[in-house]
Design an enzyme around this catalytic site. Structure first.
Site, mmCIF file in Angstrom:
data_model
loop_
_atom_site.group_PDB
_atom_site.id
_atom_site.type_symbol
_atom_site.label_atom_id
_atom_site.label_comp_id
_atom_site.label_asym_id
_atom_site.label_seq_id
_atom_site.Cartn_x
_atom_site.Cartn_y
_atom_site.Cartn_z
ATOM 1 N N ASP A 144 0.577 -1.269 0.118
ATOM 2 C CA ASP A 144 -0.419 -0.142 0.118
ATOM 3 C C ASP A 144 0.905 1.181 -0.352
ATOM 4 O O ASP A 144 2.211 1.775 0.230
ATOM 5 C CB ASP A 144 -0.795 0.590 1.504
ATOM 6 N N TYR A 146 2.774 4.667 0.862
ATOM 7 C CA TYR A 146 3.541 5.375 2.452
ATOM 8 C C TYR A 146 2.638 6.146 2.939
ATOM 9 O O TYR A 146 1.607 6.943 1.776
ATOM 10 C CB TYR A 146 4.994 5.991 1.690
ATOM 11 N N PHE A 157 6.359 1.882 -4.866
ATOM 12 C CA PHE A 157 8.155 1.580 -4.453
ATOM 13 C C PHE A 157 9.286 3.274 -4.731
ATOM 14 O O PHE A 157 9.926 3.381 -3.995
ATOM 15 C CB PHE A 157 9.170 1.154 -4.636
ATOM 16 N N HIS A 270 11.232 -9.760 0.116
ATOM 17 C CA HIS A 270 10.518 -7.919 0.021
ATOM 18 C C HIS A 270 12.332 -7.008 0.224
ATOM 19 O O HIS A 270 12.582 -7.284 0.817
ATOM 20 C CB HIS A 270 9.714 -7.821 0.867
#
Length: 304
Positions: A144, A146, A157, A270
């Site tokens: 989701d 930031y 990202f 991740h």
């Protein structure tokens, strides 16, 4: 053996071979010229239709945006219009009440929440605005947005220039620098704007597209997951030769039904430091480009 005087016969029948051949040649040349003109006209017409189809959703989006003062939450139609040519990919899903429920929830949050909602509403569908469905090459799946002010920009990202680069993105840069098959240097001064990736056909898709300030996953189970599932399923069904870059268990589960015979699926841990220190060895970026080149496509320039 008797010989026939052909010139005598031609004179008697008033035949003029040279003149007739010249007429036939002229008629044939005219016919061929017309045929070429028709072919060119047909090609031009086909290209015009193709261009019209490509820009149809964009014009619809612009019109809807203009009618609603540029606010995608002014109406459901303007909300859907933000998707551009992705509406075709999502046709079956958009016929259900599900996306209207997402719209109603999101509109209510932006209008009534005591906490700011991210990203800014004009960037909710930023990932889809950067990449037309027909130009899609790579899907990068995040979680989701930031949750800090000024960070979320609708691309997983990615953060705007001038904002402190988060640890996950620093690890992504480290992996790029460590990949001998990729030409990449961490930007100096460092920034985290990955829009250049998106403009080359990388769909930077979060599983959930909105969030409350300071509260991770605050908009989970509100319908976004079903929407992004439909996006991935639409790509899986209607496209071929797309690279899926899936980092972490949630992303891998999210795209777990992607047909690996049609698409290239790359998996890794991740990039968050919380997931361990191994992401620096990830070679997904060069692997993605090798696959694209094998399909006759331009590789992604990962330098941002």
């Amino acid at each position: 053996m008797a010989f026939i005087n052909l010139s005598f016969i031609d004179q008697k029948l008033n035949i003029q071979p040279n003149e007739d051949q010249a007429k036939i040649s002229k008629q044939r040349a005219k016919s061929e010229k017309k045929s070429v003109q028709v072919d060119e006209e047909e090609k031009s017409a086909i290209q015009t239709v193709a261009n019209t189809v490509d820009t149809n959703h964009q014009k619809q989006n612009q019109l809807s945006s203009a009618l609603n003062g540029g606010d995608c939450l002014n109406s459901y139609e303007s909300f859907v219009g933000e998707l551009g040519d992705w509406q075709d990919c999502l046709g079956d899903y958009l016929k259900t009440p599900a996306f209207k429920q997402v719209y109603q929830f999101v509109k209510g949050e932006y209008e009534t929440s005591k906490k700011p909602i991210y990203p800014p509403k004009e960037l909710i569908f930023n990932a889809f605005k950067h990449v037309q469905f027909k130009d899609l090459k790579v899907v990068l799946v995040g979680q989701d947005p930031y949750i800090k002010p000024g960070e979320a920009m609708g691309l997983c990202f990615s953060i705007p220039k001038g904002v402190k680069v988060p640890p996950s993105l620093k690890n992504i840069y480290k992996a790029l620098e460590n990949d001998p098959k990729v030409q990449f240097k961490t930007p100096s001064p460092i920034h985290g704007d990955l829009s250049a990736w998106a403009s080359q056909g990388v769909l930077m898709l979060n599983a959930i597209l909105t969030v409350q300030e300071g509260v991770s996953n605050s908009h989970q189970k509100k319908g976004w997951e079903q929407f992004t599932d439909a996006v991935i399923q639409g790509i899986n069904n209607r496209h071929s030769g797309v690279v899926f870059m899936l980092w972490g268990g949630k992303a891998q589960e999210k795209a777990g039904k992607v047909n690996r015979q049609k698409h290239c699926v790359l998996e890794y841990s991740h990039p968050s430091p919380l997931a361990g220190k191994g992401f620096g060895d990830c070679k997904n970026f060069s692997q993605a480009n090798e696959f694209l080149v094998s399909k006759g496509l331009q590789p992604i320039n990962w330098q941002n």
